[in-house]
Design a protein around this motif. Structure first.
Motif, mmCIF file in Angstrom:
data_model
loop_
_atom_site.group_PDB
_atom_site.id
_atom_site.type_symbol
_atom_site.label_atom_id
_atom_site.label_comp_id
_atom_site.label_asym_id
_atom_site.label_seq_id
_atom_site.Cartn_x
_atom_site.Cartn_y
_atom_site.Cartn_z
ATOM 1 N N PRO A 190 -2.417 -4.277 3.669
ATOM 2 C CA PRO A 190 -2.969 -4.800 2.420
ATOM 3 C C PRO A 190 -3.095 -6.322 2.445
ATOM 4 C CG PRO A 190 -0.661 -4.276 2.121
ATOM 5 C CD PRO A 190 -1.023 -3.850 3.524
ATOM 6 N N ARG B 142 -7.363 -6.935 -4.956
ATOM 7 C CA ARG B 142 -7.516 -6.548 -3.548
ATOM 8 C C ARG B 142 -8.503 -7.468 -2.852
ATOM 9 N NH1 ARG B 142 -8.333 -0.392 -1.535
ATOM 10 N NH2 ARG B 142 -8.961 -0.810 0.609
ATOM 11 N N TYR C 151 -3.772 0.620 -3.086
ATOM 12 C CA TYR C 151 -3.414 -0.801 -2.991
ATOM 13 C C TYR C 151 -2.708 -1.265 -4.264
ATOM 14 C CZ TYR C 151 -3.984 -5.860 -2.828
ATOM 15 O OH TYR C 151 -3.736 -7.214 -2.858
ATOM 16 N N VAL D 34 0.855 -1.183 0.000
ATOM 17 C CA VAL D 34 0.000 0.000 0.000
ATOM 18 C C VAL D 34 0.896 1.239 0.000
ATOM 19 C CG1 VAL D 34 -0.258 0.054 2.520
ATOM 20 C CG2 VAL D 34 -2.012 1.103 1.076
ATOM 21 N N CYS E 50 -8.736 -6.107 3.081
ATOM 22 C CA CYS E 50 -7.632 -5.408 3.739
ATOM 23 C C CYS E 50 -7.993 -5.139 5.198
ATOM 24 C CB CYS E 50 -7.311 -4.117 2.998
ATOM 25 S SG CYS E 50 -6.690 -4.413 1.330
#
Length: 198
Positions: free
Chosen positions: A88, A43, A38, A17, A46
């Motif tokens: 992340p 993703r 990110y 990140v 998180c």
């Protein structure tokens, strides 16, 4: 003929990140949001962690039960800084190294009283209590005043009850059939006054 070389498919980078920051209203009761950019494949879920600066300003204390990227500063945060940590996580569950952003000091909101109610049994010689929620830093000497309805000329209005300036009051027989109310003027611990609530 041209030679073509085949390579294996590109794999996602380890989650990371960048550009972590906190934006919003750094005032008690305001809304702040931790953000970041990110990288590292798709993703996933998180992780977001908020910390409050310790009173002696030498350490950070985790704010329990706050797992969202947004946070509403409370009275406990006034005069202190907050730290937001963005960790992340990819959609495959790979966890990367987190990064953090630190706010400036949280400012107290203007003194405000909400949810003012009279609680107790509405009967002579029974204890009534003014309950309210205070917001606006550390509460100081807020002013309460119990009042009763009286006929003044051709109109009904509320007049102060002498020496009835605490959160508790016991109406005597003279108040049977009368309406009561309480006025609450919130004050912060160093004298800042808020708007009156009745």
């Amino acid at each position: 003929a041209d030679a073509v070389q085949r390579v294996a498919g590109i794999v996602p980078a380890r989650p990371s990140v960048r550009d972590v920051e906190v934006v919003g209203s750094f005032v008690e009761g305001g809304l702040i949001e931790g953000t970041g950019v990110y990288y590292g494949g798709k993703r996933g879920q998180c992780q977001y962690t908020w910390f409050r600066e310790s009173e002696n300003r030498t350490d950070w204390v985790k704010i329990e039960d706050v797992v969202m990227s947004s946070y509403t500063p409370t009275r406990e945060d006034v005069g202190l800084r907050l730290k937001f940590v963005f960790t992340p996580v990819s959609d495959q569950g790979v966890v990367g190294d987190g990064d953090a952003a630190i706010t400036g000091e949280i400012v107290a909101a203007d003194p405000l009283v909400v949810n003012l109610v009279i609680a107790g049994t509405l009967q002579e010689d029974c204890d009534l209590r003014a309950d309210a929620d205070y917001c606006g830093g550390r509460e100081g000497d807020s002013a309460l005043q119990w009042m009763r309805q009286e006929e003044v000329g051709d109109t009904m209005s509320f007049v102060k009850i002498a020496d009835a300036t605490t959160s508790h009051y016991q109406p005597g027989i003279a108040y049977t059939g009368k309406y009561l109310c309480v006025r609450y003027v919130p004050f912060r611990d160093y004298g800042v006054r808020g708007d009156m609530k009745t």
